[in-house]
Design a protein around this motif. Structure first.
Motif, PDB file in Angstrom:
ATOM      1  N   GLY A  51       0.799  -1.206   0.000  1.00 36.67           N
ATOM      2  CA  GLY A  51       0.000   0.000   0.000  1.00 36.67           C
ATOM      3  C   GLY A  51       0.831   1.254   0.000  1.00 36.67           C
ATOM      4  N   GLY A  52       2.012   1.215   0.606  1.00 30.37           N
ATOM      5  CA  GLY A  52       2.841   2.419   0.686  1.00 30.37           C
ATOM      6  C   GLY A  52       4.010   2.343  -0.260  1.00 30.37           C
ATOM      7  N   GLY A  53       4.754   3.413  -0.313  1.00 31.02           N
ATOM      8  CA  GLY A  53       5.947   3.432  -1.147  1.00 31.02           C
ATOM      9  C   GLY A  53       7.162   2.991  -0.351  1.00 31.02           C
ATOM     10  N   TYR A  54       8.139   2.519  -1.048  1.00 27.56           N
ATOM     11  CA  TYR A  54       9.375   2.074  -0.430  1.00 27.56           C
ATOM     12  C   TYR A  54      10.547   2.719  -1.157  1.00 27.56           C
ATOM     13  N   ALA A  55      11.622   2.925  -0.428  1.00 27.45           N
ATOM     14  CA  ALA A  55      12.838   3.450  -1.038  1.00 27.45           C
ATOM     15  C   ALA A  55      14.023   2.691  -0.466  1.00 27.45           C
ATOM     16  N   VAL A  56      15.014   2.485  -1.281  1.00 24.49           N
ATOM     17  CA  VAL A  56      16.232   1.814  -0.836  1.00 24.49           C
ATOM     18  C   VAL A  56      17.409   2.453  -1.581  1.00 24.49           C
ATOM     19  N   SER A  57      18.512   2.626  -0.862  1.00 23.15           N
ATOM     20  CA  SER A  57      19.730   3.126  -1.487  1.00 23.15           C
ATOM     21  C   SER A  57      20.643   1.939  -1.764  1.00 23.15           C
ATOM     22  N   LEU A  58      21.206   1.910  -2.943  1.00 22.20           N
ATOM     23  CA  LEU A  58      22.092   0.814  -3.334  1.00 22.20           C
ATOM     24  C   LEU A  58      23.478   1.379  -3.607  1.00 22.20           C
ATOM     25  N   LEU A  59      24.489   0.747  -3.077  1.00 18.61           N
ATOM     26  CA  LEU A  59      25.863   1.142  -3.314  1.00 18.61           C
ATOM     27  C   LEU A  59      26.551   0.003  -4.043  1.00 18.61           C
ATOM     28  N   GLY A  60      27.345   0.333  -5.038  1.00 22.40           N
ATOM     29  CA  GLY A  60      28.115  -0.685  -5.737  1.00 22.40           C
ATOM     30  C   GLY A  60      27.628  -0.954  -7.140  1.00 22.40           C
ATOM     31  N   LEU A  61      26.658  -0.179  -7.616  1.00 22.47           N
ATOM     32  CA  LEU A  61      26.184  -0.368  -8.984  1.00 22.47           C
ATOM     33  C   LEU A  61      27.133   0.318  -9.953  1.00 22.47           C
ATOM     34  N   LYS A  62      27.393  -0.326 -11.056  1.00 26.45           N
ATOM     35  CA  LYS A  62      28.319   0.212 -12.052  1.00 26.45           C
ATOM     36  C   LYS A  62      27.662   1.360 -12.821  1.00 26.45           C
ATOM     37  N   PRO A  63      28.462   2.348 -13.214  1.00 32.60           N
ATOM     38  CA  PRO A  63      27.912   3.472 -13.978  1.00 32.60           C
ATOM     39  C   PRO A  63      27.481   3.048 -15.380  1.00 32.60           C
ATOM     40  N   SER A  64      26.557   3.802 -15.949  1.00 34.12           N
ATOM     41  CA  SER A  64      26.093   3.600 -17.336  1.00 34.12           C
ATOM     42  C   SER A  64      25.640   2.169 -17.586  1.00 34.12           C
ATOM     43  N   THR A  65      24.910   1.611 -16.636  1.00 31.69           N
ATOM     44  CA  THR A  65      24.498   0.214 -16.723  1.00 31.69           C
ATOM     45  C   THR A  65      22.992   0.100 -16.495  1.00 31.69           C
ATOM     46  N   ASP A  66      22.341  -0.755 -17.287  1.00 32.90           N
ATOM     47  CA  ASP A  66      20.914  -1.029 -17.120  1.00 32.90           C
ATOM     48  C   ASP A  66      20.735  -2.115 -16.061  1.00 32.90           C
ATOM     49  N   TYR A  67      19.808  -1.894 -15.139  1.00 32.51           N
ATOM     50  CA  TYR A  67      19.496  -2.864 -14.095  1.00 32.51           C
ATOM     51  C   TYR A  67      17.996  -3.130 -14.091  1.00 32.51           C
ATOM     52  N   ARG A  68      17.643  -4.378 -13.827  1.00 35.20           N
ATOM     53  CA  ARG A  68      16.245  -4.758 -13.644  1.00 35.20           C
ATOM     54  C   ARG A  68      16.084  -5.211 -12.197  1.00 35.20           C
ATOM     55  N   PHE A  69      14.908  -4.990 -11.648  1.00 31.94           N
ATOM     56  CA  PHE A  69      14.684  -5.358 -10.262  1.00 31.94           C
ATOM     57  C   PHE A  69      13.238  -5.798 -10.046  1.00 31.94           C
ATOM     58  N   ARG A  70      13.050  -6.480  -8.948  1.00 26.94           N
ATOM     59  CA  ARG A  70      11.728  -6.868  -8.478  1.00 26.94           C
ATOM     60  C   ARG A  70      11.802  -6.831  -6.962  1.00 26.94           C
ATOM     61  N   ALA A  71      10.853  -6.196  -6.328  1.00 27.51           N
ATOM     62  CA  ALA A  71      10.819  -6.121  -4.867  1.00 27.51           C
ATOM     63  C   ALA A  71      10.021  -7.286  -4.318  1.00 27.51           C
ATOM     64  N   ALA A  72      10.476  -7.817  -3.196  1.00 24.07           N
ATOM     65  CA  ALA A  72       9.773  -8.906  -2.528  1.00 24.07           C
ATOM     66  C   ALA A  72       9.526  -8.517  -1.077  1.00 24.07           C
ATOM     67  N   VAL A  73       8.308  -8.735  -0.618  1.00 21.53           N
ATOM     68  CA  VAL A  73       7.943  -8.456   0.765  1.00 21.53           C
ATOM     69  C   VAL A  73       7.244  -9.693   1.306  1.00 21.53           C
ATOM     70  N   THR A  74       7.635 -10.097   2.513  1.00 18.59           N
ATOM     71  CA  THR A  74       6.981 -11.234   3.149  1.00 18.59           C
ATOM     72  C   THR A  74       6.148 -10.720   4.316  1.00 18.59           C
ATOM     73  N   LYS A  75       4.863 -11.087   4.315  1.00 17.82           N
ATOM     74  CA  LYS A  75       3.971 -10.678   5.398  1.00 17.82           C
ATOM     75  C   LYS A  75       3.146 -11.893   5.806  1.00 17.82           C
ATOM     76  N   ASP A  76       3.197 -12.212   7.096  1.00 19.33           N
ATOM     77  CA  ASP A  76       2.460 -13.363   7.632  1.00 19.33           C
ATOM     78  C   ASP A  76       2.757 -14.648   6.857  1.00 19.33           C
ATOM     79  N   GLY A  77       4.029 -14.831   6.467  1.00 17.47           N
ATOM     80  CA  GLY A  77       4.450 -16.039   5.784  1.00 17.47           C
ATOM     81  C   GLY A  77       4.166 -16.076   4.291  1.00 17.47           C
ATOM     82  N   THR A  78       3.555 -15.027   3.775  1.00 17.74           N
ATOM     83  CA  THR A  78       3.247 -14.977   2.344  1.00 17.74           C
ATOM     84  C   THR A  78       4.170 -13.965   1.677  1.00 17.74           C
ATOM     85  N   GLU A  79       4.764 -14.364   0.548  1.00 19.67           N
ATOM     86  CA  GLU A  79       5.654 -13.460  -0.180  1.00 19.67           C
ATOM     87  C   GLU A  79       4.882 -12.754  -1.288  1.00 19.67           C
TER      88      GLU A  79
END
Length: 170
Positions: free
Chosen positions: A1-29
Motif C-alpha cells: 500500500g505504501g511506497g518504499y525506497a532503498v539506497s544501493l551502493l556498488g552499482l556500475k555506472p552507465s548500466t541497465d538494471y532490472r529489479f523486483r521487490a519482494a515483501v513477506t507478510k504473515d508467511g506470504t511473499e
C-alpha cells in the motif's frame, strides 16, 4: 500500500538494471512487477584508470574508498573490478584538492578533507571537512582552520584533525 525506497551502493555506472521487490507478510511473499533503471555516467572530468587488484588469495570482493588527486579532485569508491561505483567532488571554490577520504563510523556517509585556493587577499588555503551521505541527500561542510592532511571520527561522532600551529617549523 505504501511506497518504499532503498539506497544501493556498488552499482556500475552507465548500466541497465532490472529489479523486483519482494515483501513477506504473515508467511506470504508478495512480488512487485519488474522494474528497470539505468545508472548515471561518470563525470566527463573523471580520469581514465586501470587497476591491478592484488590480494593474497588472488581476488578481492570489497570496495575501496579513496581520493583522486587530479584536476577535478573527488572522493571515489571503486568496486572489486576497479570500476567507480560512487563519487563526489567538492563544490568549486577555485582549484580544490581532496586530501583524505574515509567512511563515517555509521557507514552511511563519506567524510573528506578538501583544500581549496585561498580567498582573495589571503595566503592561507581554505580547508573544509565535508560529510556527504552515500545517497547524496544530506551534506555538511565544516571549516577546519589550519587543517592539514588527516582527520579521525571518534566513537561519539566528534571529528579531530591534524592542524598546523602557524609555525613553519612544526
Amino acid at each position: 500500500g505504501g511506497g518504499y525506497a532503498v539506497s544501493l551502493l556498488g552499482l556500475k555506472p552507465s548500466t541497465d538494471y532490472r529489479f523486483r521487490a519482494a515483501v513477506t507478510k504473515d508467511g506470504t511473499e508478495f512480488l512487485s512487477d519488474e522494474g528497470s533503471f539505468t545508472t548515471g555516467n561518470v563525470p566527463a572530468s573523471f580520469p581514465g584508470n586501470t587497476s591491478d587488484l592484488l590480494s593474497l588469495d588472488g581476488h578481492h570482493d570489497g570496495l575501496l574508498l579513496t581520493s583522486l588527486i587530479c584536476e577535478d579532485s573527488m572522493a571515489v569508491i571503486y568496486d572489486s573490478d576497479g570500476d567507480p561505483v560512487w563519487w563526489h567532488g567538492p563544490a568549486k571554490r577555485g582549484k580544490s584538492l581532496i586530501l583524505r577520504a574515509a567512511l563515517s563510523r555509521d557507514r552511511r556517509s563519506v567524510l573528506y578533507l578538501v583544500e581549496a585556493d585561498p580567498e582573495e587577499g589571503s595566503d592561507q588555503p581554505i580547508r573544509d571537512l565535508v560529510k556527504i551521505a552515500l545517497d547524496g541527500r544530506a551534506m555538511e561542510v565544516v571549516d577546519v582552520p589550519g587543517g592539514h592532511h588527516d582527520f579521525l571520527e571518534l566513537a561519539d561522532g566528534t571529528i579531530v584533525w591534524a592542524a598546523m600551529d602557524g609555525d613553519d617549523e612544526t
